[in-house]
Design a protein around this motif. Structure first.
Motif, PDB file in Angstrom:
ATOM      1  N   LYS A  13      67.059 -21.766  41.454  1.00 37.71           N
ATOM      2  CA  LYS A  13      66.157 -20.549  40.629  1.00 37.71           C
ATOM      3  C   LYS A  13      65.860 -21.805  39.367  1.00 37.71           C
ATOM      4  O   LYS A  13      64.720 -21.608  38.707  1.00 37.71           O
ATOM      5  CB  LYS A  13      67.162 -19.649  39.844  1.00 37.71           C
ATOM      6  N   PHE A  14      66.533 -22.180  39.129  1.00 33.68           N
ATOM      7  CA  PHE A  14      66.778 -23.240  37.891  1.00 33.68           C
ATOM      8  C   PHE A  14      65.377 -24.462  37.997  1.00 33.68           C
ATOM      9  O   PHE A  14      64.451 -24.413  37.095  1.00 33.68           O
ATOM     10  CB  PHE A  14      67.817 -24.188  37.501  1.00 33.68           C
ATOM     11  N   LEU A  15      65.317 -25.050  39.420  1.00 36.48           N
ATOM     12  CA  LEU A  15      64.326 -25.907  39.545  1.00 36.48           C
ATOM     13  C   LEU A  15      62.755 -24.986  39.639  1.00 36.48           C
ATOM     14  O   LEU A  15      62.023 -25.512  39.454  1.00 36.48           O
ATOM     15  CB  LEU A  15      64.401 -26.340  41.136  1.00 36.48           C
ATOM     16  N   LEU A  16      62.957 -23.698  40.107  1.00 33.97           N
ATOM     17  CA  LEU A  16      61.847 -22.929  39.966  1.00 33.97           C
ATOM     18  C   LEU A  16      61.308 -22.760  38.466  1.00 33.97           C
ATOM     19  O   LEU A  16      60.157 -22.707  38.375  1.00 33.97           O
ATOM     20  CB  LEU A  16      61.710 -21.744  40.867  1.00 33.97           C
ATOM     21  N   ILE A  17      62.209 -22.299  37.931  1.00 34.37           N
ATOM     22  CA  ILE A  17      61.644 -22.253  36.305  1.00 34.37           C
ATOM     23  C   ILE A  17      61.279 -23.536  35.787  1.00 34.37           C
ATOM     24  O   ILE A  17      60.196 -23.344  34.940  1.00 34.37           O
ATOM     25  CB  ILE A  17      62.894 -22.011  35.527  1.00 34.37           C
ATOM     26  N   ILE A  18      61.843 -24.561  36.250  1.00 37.83           N
ATOM     27  CA  ILE A  18      61.062 -26.061  35.674  1.00 37.83           C
ATOM     28  C   ILE A  18      59.656 -26.064  36.253  1.00 37.83           C
ATOM     29  O   ILE A  18      58.749 -26.436  35.456  1.00 37.83           O
ATOM     30  CB  ILE A  18      62.130 -27.221  36.126  1.00 37.83           C
ATOM     31  N   ALA A  19      59.545 -25.849  37.646  1.00 44.32           N
ATOM     32  CA  ALA A  19      58.162 -25.894  38.352  1.00 44.32           C
ATOM     33  C   ALA A  19      57.373 -25.007  37.427  1.00 44.32           C
ATOM     34  O   ALA A  19      56.192 -25.381  37.260  1.00 44.32           O
ATOM     35  CB  ALA A  19      58.328 -25.625  39.706  1.00 44.32           C
ATOM     36  N   LEU A  20      58.064 -23.727  37.299  1.00 41.17           N
ATOM     37  CA  LEU A  20      56.895 -22.725  36.526  1.00 41.17           C
ATOM     38  C   LEU A  20      56.572 -23.291  35.155  1.00 41.17           C
ATOM     39  O   LEU A  20      55.266 -22.943  34.867  1.00 41.17           O
ATOM     40  CB  LEU A  20      57.800 -21.448  36.613  1.00 41.17           C
ATOM     41  N   CYS A  21      57.575 -23.682  34.380  1.00 43.35           N
ATOM     42  CA  CYS A  21      57.216 -24.393  33.335  1.00 43.35           C
ATOM     43  C   CYS A  21      56.003 -25.637  33.127  1.00 43.35           C
ATOM     44  O   CYS A  21      55.064 -25.510  32.513  1.00 43.35           O
ATOM     45  CB  CYS A  21      58.261 -24.803  32.472  1.00 43.35           C
ATOM     46  N   LEU A  22      56.351 -26.311  34.030  1.00 47.95           N
ATOM     47  CA  LEU A  22      55.498 -27.506  34.550  1.00 47.95           C
ATOM     48  C   LEU A  22      53.923 -26.962  34.880  1.00 47.95           C
ATOM     49  O   LEU A  22      52.985 -27.503  34.399  1.00 47.95           O
ATOM     50  CB  LEU A  22      55.894 -28.484  35.337  1.00 47.95           C
ATOM     51  N   GLY A  23      54.156 -25.963  35.694  1.00 50.08           N
ATOM     52  CA  GLY A  23      52.937 -25.236  36.128  1.00 50.08           C
ATOM     53  C   GLY A  23      51.983 -24.878  35.258  1.00 50.08           C
ATOM     54  O   GLY A  23      50.585 -25.237  35.039  1.00 50.08           O
ATOM     55  N   VAL A  24      52.583 -24.317  34.188  1.00 57.33           N
ATOM     56  CA  VAL A  24      51.912 -23.352  33.055  1.00 57.33           C
ATOM     57  C   VAL A  24      51.463 -24.720  32.121  1.00 57.33           C
ATOM     58  O   VAL A  24      50.340 -24.602  31.825  1.00 57.33           O
ATOM     59  CB  VAL A  24      52.833 -22.918  32.457  1.00 57.33           C
ATOM     60  N   VAL A  25      52.162 -25.615  32.015  1.00 54.07           N
ATOM     61  CA  VAL A  25      51.647 -26.708  31.004  1.00 54.07           C
ATOM     62  C   VAL A  25      50.426 -27.528  31.863  1.00 54.07           C
ATOM     63  O   VAL A  25      49.426 -27.731  31.027  1.00 54.07           O
ATOM     64  CB  VAL A  25      52.692 -27.874  30.643  1.00 54.07           C
ATOM     65  N   GLY A  64      44.361 -28.000  32.496  1.00 49.82           N
ATOM     66  CA  GLY A  64      43.259 -28.251  33.196  1.00 49.82           C
ATOM     67  C   GLY A  64      43.432 -28.804  34.493  1.00 49.82           C
ATOM     68  O   GLY A  64      42.768 -29.128  35.339  1.00 49.82           O
ATOM     69  N   LEU A  65      44.875 -29.151  34.728  1.00 50.31           N
ATOM     70  CA  LEU A  65      45.216 -29.892  36.134  1.00 50.31           C
ATOM     71  C   LEU A  65      45.912 -28.762  36.942  1.00 50.31           C
ATOM     72  O   LEU A  65      47.084 -28.350  36.691  1.00 50.31           O
ATOM     73  CB  LEU A  65      46.140 -30.993  35.601  1.00 50.31           C
ATOM     74  N   GLY A  66      45.344 -28.077  38.038  1.00 52.05           N
ATOM     75  CA  GLY A  66      45.978 -27.321  38.814  1.00 52.05           C
ATOM     76  C   GLY A  66      46.998 -27.639  40.012  1.00 52.05           C
ATOM     77  O   GLY A  66      46.984 -26.838  40.950  1.00 52.05           O
ATOM     78  N   PHE A  67      47.169 -29.044  39.816  1.00 48.46           N
ATOM     79  CA  PHE A  67      47.757 -29.447  41.256  1.00 48.46           C
ATOM     80  C   PHE A  67      49.150 -28.775  41.658  1.00 48.46           C
ATOM     81  O   PHE A  67      49.303 -28.455  42.862  1.00 48.46           O
ATOM     82  CB  PHE A  67      48.004 -31.192  41.520  1.00 48.46           C
ATOM     83  N   ILE A  68      49.909 -28.378  40.535  1.00 46.40           N
ATOM     84  CA  ILE A  68      51.199 -27.863  40.784  1.00 46.40           C
ATOM     85  C   ILE A  68      50.892 -26.304  41.376  1.00 46.40           C
ATOM     86  O   ILE A  68      51.600 -25.842  42.388  1.00 46.40           O
ATOM     87  CB  ILE A  68      51.961 -27.923  39.506  1.00 46.40           C
ATOM     88  N   LYS A  69      50.097 -25.738  40.774  1.00 49.06           N
ATOM     89  CA  LYS A  69      49.673 -24.239  41.297  1.00 49.06           C
ATOM     90  C   LYS A  69      49.288 -24.311  42.779  1.00 49.06           C
ATOM     91  O   LYS A  69      49.474 -23.587  43.435  1.00 49.06           O
ATOM     92  CB  LYS A  69      48.627 -23.883  40.296  1.00 49.06           C
ATOM     93  N   LEU A 115      49.825 -19.583  34.658  1.00 51.46           N
ATOM     94  CA  LEU A 115      48.746 -19.060  34.105  1.00 51.46           C
ATOM     95  C   LEU A 115      48.177 -20.162  32.803  1.00 51.46           C
ATOM     96  O   LEU A 115      49.337 -20.544  32.402  1.00 51.46           O
ATOM     97  CB  LEU A 115      48.947 -17.600  33.606  1.00 51.46           C
ATOM     98  N   SER A 116      46.991 -20.452  32.753  1.00 55.72           N
ATOM     99  CA  SER A 116      46.474 -21.258  31.728  1.00 55.72           C
ATOM    100  C   SER A 116      46.960 -20.415  30.556  1.00 55.72           C
ATOM    101  O   SER A 116      46.217 -19.438  30.094  1.00 55.72           O
ATOM    102  CB  SER A 116      45.228 -21.625  31.911  1.00 55.72           C
ATOM    103  N   LEU A 117      47.244 -21.356  29.390  1.00 55.63           N
ATOM    104  CA  LEU A 117      47.522 -20.818  28.139  1.00 55.63           C
ATOM    105  C   LEU A 117      46.232 -21.416  27.125  1.00 55.63           C
ATOM    106  O   LEU A 117      46.468 -21.529  25.865  1.00 55.63           O
ATOM    107  CB  LEU A 117      48.943 -21.216  27.596  1.00 55.63           C
ATOM    108  N   SER A 118      45.308 -21.880  27.598  1.00 55.41           N
ATOM    109  CA  SER A 118      44.434 -22.548  26.949  1.00 55.41           C
ATOM    110  C   SER A 118      42.955 -21.660  26.601  1.00 55.41           C
ATOM    111  O   SER A 118      42.215 -22.255  26.171  1.00 55.41           O
ATOM    112  CB  SER A 118      44.178 -23.959  27.278  1.00 55.41           C
TER     113      SER A 118
END
Lengths: 447, 220, 291, 210
Positions: free
Chosen positions: A419-431, A436-441, D124-127
């Motif tokens: 779960k912790f790893l997924l939270i990290i992945a989620l945060c990175l994904g959002v960043v 504008g870089l969609g590779f994690i998603k 989701l994008s925040l920008s």
């Protein structure tokens, strides 16, 4: 042959070693062999060519293609393409390649090509590609598919594995025709991995290794901390209360069958409750809606009474069957609640619309109620009408929490790290998504 | 051995669909779907297990003249009537279990329409009453959490009826927002957590660590 | 003291209120104001302004008894609208769990209100066909092949009005009253592939997902749940005095009445919740004041 | 005058509704009959729709192609071994296979069909400009805080405690809203029963009497 025997023996030893790690101490070799035998018989019968599932009939797939061809063909006749200029050079498609379609069960070949020059312009005037197929290089080619300009890939299905197929692409525009060179022989075959499920495989491997690692660690007596879960702390007290009052404990394991994980989680909790009931000599009852859950609950309760050292207290009526209809079951159980006024109700497992009917009736009867479900839509009703509610994941953590067994606690820890790893992945994904870089998603795209 | 064979069977049966999930090869798929169709039949057999228990319990009750035994007669009557129409129906006596070609009801279907459906529908409809009493009792602003619960429920209830829209056009809009954003976020959180929990549970079952459902204790 | 007792109000009093709030509006018409919304107006205006007397509308019953309180009034309103305007109606049922019984019941009920219309000439019930999606595709080629007989067993060719109706091309519009996935198929299959305009009347629960189809113009109107049905009733009542009279019949269940029930029961629940909190706070303040 | 079927349906409807007042013999009769009737109903359904088409007919019509179904039947029969003391332990085999198979299916379904897409969809994008970004923040914060609430192996104190508290608030909004949203559907069901009682039973009855 001796090689094979040695390998088989090694495999046997390895599996036994594994099993021992999982806590299955001793397995007599004959048991193991018997099981392997049963397993292979089952596998063989299922694999038998005319098995119950051999319903994929290639001819059906083929028969669909001509009809596709037909409809599109009609359209092209009445098509609204502008009249052709006399001078037109129609080029053929380039670099036509046919190869086995990846990640499938076989019977399909994918054909790709590069569109000829000027395809875009001619596309507006009705350029089409016909996919031609033959089973021999000199044989007759038949049209197996038709595509609009702008497309450069065709999936040919319903083929026979191992048979050679040859393809050509014919560009068609009005009365003009241009055929490409012929492909080399292509063969379809079943593949051994669905590449598009790589992300799931990674998750499964990461998840399983973490869980197994922390189980092993917990075995080596590393203590695992688990936060307080109020609903589970209340279990012992609730059973005690029923004992003191000399009233019934009603345990409802949800309405779904043993194919639902929540039911299995519920039975683990039932095991604990039954052991307590046996120890305190409390009056337990488990009414069931699903027949398989009923069978399993019986085994669970029986074993729990045995473990608690009170097999004499076990009666067959403790776990009983009511009916298979959701609402008839609910009517019976609510009726029972009103008549027998149990001191404690456990509503744990998978519930649907009956959740509030049961919980509200129990509430008006003055019982202590501990509920738990992972059905998102029923949680509000349990939260509103019960004293304690195990929400989603808490339900699955319950057996570890209640038993305090290191092995089980270890698996919770492994699950938490995932779960912790997924939270990290989620945060990175959002960043990255924001940048504008969609590779994690993309890596999380389901196919 | 009595304890280990079931665990090994679980292990074998559990790895098949996982394997089939990643391996598209036809034979692997056949094993998996074949086992699936077997299990549907096994499940069909299980119902009788329940029926046997119900008949046993209720005949015992009647024999012992236990309290409420006349109701057991009613129950068995319902079971025998409907069950026999159903079983005879599978031999096409009375024209099966659905409607006949001319649109008239078979006995099974008649009982279904005029007894089963009203009983089921009314039990389901009792929920409307229970929701009213549960909300009256539970939606009290006792603390922060309960207050949030209360306010969210009130807004959405207003937002769903024309009256709310008459009071303020914002009610339906806010309702949609709550359902679409915070509600959705919380549900996703629950789903992700619960899915991980279920997967971990599944792993424990396949490995034979979690086995209380089989009635196999930890001792072995 | 007294307040304490108020807190522990007997739940049966709440039940009584809820029961009264349900039964009374069914018997007596309250007629709470109904405001109409664009998706419903689009559906109404499509039939009202773009169809003419003699045109044919296909009405598909894709729901069963479980959602009848919501879907019945929609079906009735659309049927009445068509009949009042002189539009011919072809009724079919594609929902396996009771679609046919709903189709028979509702069509018979509404047809009885228009004694001047004749079965087989102005309206017809082709009955139920299983395999909804396959049937929907096949109907693009031939209604007759999908429904060789009508619900009474009359051969297709012997039904006068069906002589002119071969496939979707001879139908101006389809209205589907739906509880499950079948409603979506009308939009994303029949409309998308064959271009037949579609109006969908889904249950309130599934209404949100249909907005996407409406926005994508795969549908020409939407009646979402009881609310949508009550709006449609308001529109036909305003346009046709005859229907307004009809809708005032005492024994008739309408969406307007259903919506009245919804509003009233919701308000009863809200009132009880507010009352409970009021008592709770008054009571909580008391000891403090005593101090 | 209402027909026999309508009378029966009305009787059972009223019996069930009487439970709201208190438990009584009418409810008990309806409840017991309902339990038996529904079990009988499912006997009919299972016999006609599972065992007949999936097991009996394939075996009768083409045994050589479907002989392996005998094993499925055998597995099903194993459930009944529990009634024979000597081989009672074999009854667990069928259960073990059943549970094992679906546990495997579930594990993949949960990880592949729930965890991966739900996490992916929350990226989701925040920008964006304007209010959409704020709503996306709400969404991401909601999912993250609820996940932290479910984190078991850390003490919920300090930052973790704060975030998990936020998670609880999100859960409460969700529960309250979902409750309020469901009311309408439940009332519709009640309307259905009441319309039946009033319009199909009581009204014709009163008209017939008068």
């Amino acid at each position: 042959m001796p090689d094979f025997a040695r390998q088989a023996k090694l495999l046997l030893l390895f599996s036994r070693g594994l099993l021992r790690r999982w806590g299955i101490r001793s397995i007599p070799p004959e048991t193991f062999t018997t099981t392997l035998l049963i397993g292979s018989v089952v596998t063989l019968t299922l694999l038998w060519p005319s098995g119950p599932a051999s319903c994929q009939s290639p001819p059906a797939d083929i028969s669909e293609q001509p009809s596709l061809h037909e409809t599109t063909g009609e359209k092209s006749e009445e098509g609204d393409a502008p009249p052709l200029a006399e001078e037109i050079t129609l080029l053929s498609a380039q670099e036509v390649i046919a190869r086995d379609a990846p990640s499938d069960e076989g019977g399909a070949i994918v054909v790709t090509w590069i569109e000829p020059e000027g395809a875009e312009e001619l596309g507006a005037r009705g350029l089409k590609y016909e996919v031609l197929r033959s089973e021999s290089p000199e044989g007759e080619f038949e049209v197996v598919g038709e595509l609009e300009a702008g497309q450069n890939e065709f999936l040919d299905m319903g083929l026979v594995d191992g048979q050679a197929y040859f393809y050509r692409i014919r560009s068609v525009l009005g009365s003009h025709r241009a055929e490409s060179a012929q492909t080399e022989a292509a063969f379809s075959q079943g593949n051994w991995f669905r590449r598009y499920r790589l992300n799931t495989l990674v998750l499964v491997i990461v998840f399983s290794s973490l869980v197994l690692y922390y189980i092993a660690r917990a075995r080596r007596a590393k203590r695992v901390y688990i936060r307080k879960i109020a609903g589970l702390n209340a279990v012992d007290e609730a059973v005690g209360r029923a004992t003191e009052m000399g009233k019934k404990i009603l345990y409802i394991p949800g309405i779904m069958s043993m194919d639902e994980m929540q039911t299995i989680a519920s039975l683990a909790i039932l095991g604990h409750v039954a052991r307590l009931s046996a120890t305190y000599n409390a009056d337990l009852e488990v009414p069931n809606k699903d027949p398989l859950t009923f069978a399993a609950a019986r085994e669970t309760v029986k074993e729990a009474y045995l473990e608690a050292g009170r097999p004499d207290l076990y009666r067959e009526e403790i776990v009983n069957y009511v009916t298979y209809d959701q609402f008839a079951y609910t009517a019976s159980v609510t009726g029972k609640m009103v008549r027998e006024r149990p001191a404690t109700n456990f509503l744990i497992g998978s519930f649907y619309a009956e959740s509030l009917l049961l919980a509200e009736t129990g509430q008006t009867c003055g019982a202590i109620q501990i509920s738990g479900t992972a059905e998102v839509h029923q949680l509000p009703f349990f939260v509103v009408a019960c004293d304690y509610t195990l929400i989603g994941e808490e339900l699955y953590a319950a057996s570890a929490y209640l038993s305090r067994e290191p092995v089980l606690l270890g698996s919770i820890k492994g699950q938490d790290i995932t779960k912790f790893l997924l939270i990290i992945a989620l945060c990175l994904g959002v960043v990255f998504e924001s940048l504008g870089l969609g590779f994690i998603k993309t890596a999380f795209r389901m196919q | 051995m009595r304890k280990q064979i079931p665990l090994l069977l679980t292990f074998l049966a559990g790895t098949i669909p996982i394997f089939a999930f990643f391996v598209p090869e036809r034979h692997v798929g056949l094993v998996s779907t074949g086992l699936d169709s077997w299990l549907i039949i096994v499940y069909g057999f299980a119902l009788l297990l329940g029926v046997v228990n119900v008949v046993q319990m209720n005949t015992n009750k009647i024999k012992r003249r236990a309290s409420g035994w006349p109701y057991s007669i009613v129950l068995l009557a319902g079971l025998v009537i409907m069950g026999s129409f159903g079983l005879l129906g599978s031999f096409d006596v009375f024209g099966g279990i659905a409607t006949r070609p001319d649109g008239s009801s078979t006995p099974f279907n008649w009982l279904y329409t005029n007894a089963f459906l009203p009983l089921q529908g009314t039990m389901f409809a009792l929920l409307a009453f229970f929701m009213a009493s549960a909300s009256y009792r539970a939606f009290r602003a006792r603390n922060v959490e309960a207050t949030i619960l209360l306010i969210a429920a009130l807004i959405v209830m207003f937002g769903r009826i024309p009256f709310g829209e008459m009071v303020s056009k914002w009610f339906p809009i806010v309702t949609e927002w709550i359902m679409g954003k915070p509600n959705m976020a919380a549900q996703r959180g629950i789903m992700i957590g619960a899915a991980l929990g279920a997967a971990s549970m599944a792993l424990r079952v396949i490995l034979g660590i979690e086995r209380s459902y089989l009635g196999i204790g930890k001792g072995e | 003291m007294n307040l304490d007792r108020l807190m522990q109000i007997d739940r049966r009093i709440i039940y009584l209120f809820v029961a009264a709030g349900t039964i009374l509006p069914i018997i007596f018409l309250l007629g709470l104001p109904v405001s109409t919304t664009p998706p419903v107006r689009m559906a109404f205006e499509r039939i009202e302004n773009q169809l003419e007397k003699g045109d044919v509308v296909l009405v598909s019953f894709d729901y069963g008894p479980s959602s009848a309180p919501e879907n019945d009034p929609m079906a009735d309103a659309i049927l009445r609208h068509c009949f009042a305007k002189g539009i011919k109606v072809v009724v079919i049922a594609l929902y396996p769990l009771g679609g046919l019984s709903e189709a028979i019941e509702e069509l018979n009920k509404v047809a009885a209100e228009f004694p001047e219309l004749e079965y087989g000439v102005d309206y017809v019930n082709l009955g139920y066909k299983d395999g909804a999606q396959a049937a929907m595709r096949k109907m693009n080629e031939s209604f007759k092949e999908v429904f060789p007989l009508d619900v009474n067993g009359t051969p297709f060719d012997e039904i006068p009005m069906m002589r002119d109706i071969e496939n979707y091309g001879d139908v101006k519009l389809v209205a589907t009253l739906a509880t499950g996935i079948i409603g979506e198929w009308w939009a994303n299959l029949v409309n998308a592939q064959f271009g037949l305009p579609v109006i969908v009347g889904p249950t309130a629960v599934s209404a949100p997902k249909y907005y996407a189809y409406l926005e994508a113009r795969q549908m020409v109107g939407l009646l979402g749940g009881l609310k949508g049905a009550s709006e449609y009733e308001r529109l036909v009542m305003d346009k046709y005095p005859r229907l307004a009279e009809l809708y005032a019949t005492p024994g008739l269940y309408t969406a307007t009445k259903g919506m009245d029930v919804q509003s009233i029961v919701h308000l009863i629940m809200i009132a009880f919740i507010l009352f409970g909190n009021l008592v709770y706070f008054t009571q909580k303040r008391k000891p403090r004041a005593a101090k | 005058m209402p027909g026999l079927g309508t009378w029966l349906a009305a009787f059972f409807t009223l019996c069930m509704l009487s439970f709201l007042y208190k438990d009584n013999p009418f409810f008990r009769v309806a409840e017991s009959f309902f339990a038996g009737l529904s079990l009988g109903y499912y006997i009919g359904i299972v016999a006609n729709q599972t065992l007949k088409p999936n097991l009996v007919l394939p075996l009768i019509q083409d045994f050589s192609a479907n002989w392996n179904l005998v094993f499925a039947g055998g597995l099903g029969l194993m459930l009944y071994f529990r009634y024979i003391k000597k081989v009672a332990w074999v009854s667990r085999w069928a259960l073990a296979v059943y549970v094992g198979y679906y546990v495997g299916v579930n594990m993949m379904q949960k990880l592949h069909g729930e965890v991966i897409p739900q996490v992916g969809d929350t990226m989701l994008s925040l920008s964006y400009s304007g209010i959409d970004t704020l709503w996306n923040v709400v969404m991401v914060a909601g999912v993250l805080s609820v996940l932290v609430y479910f984190y078991f192996s850390a003490e919920h104190k300090g930052a973790v405690g704060g975030i998990s508290r936020l998670g609880i608030w999100f859960l409460m909004v969700s529960f309250g809203a979902a409750f309020g949203y469901t009311v309408m559907g439940r009332i519709s069901l009640l309307i259905g029963r009441m319309v039946f009682l009033v319009n199909e039973w009581a009204r014709p009855l009163i008209e017939a009497v008068i």
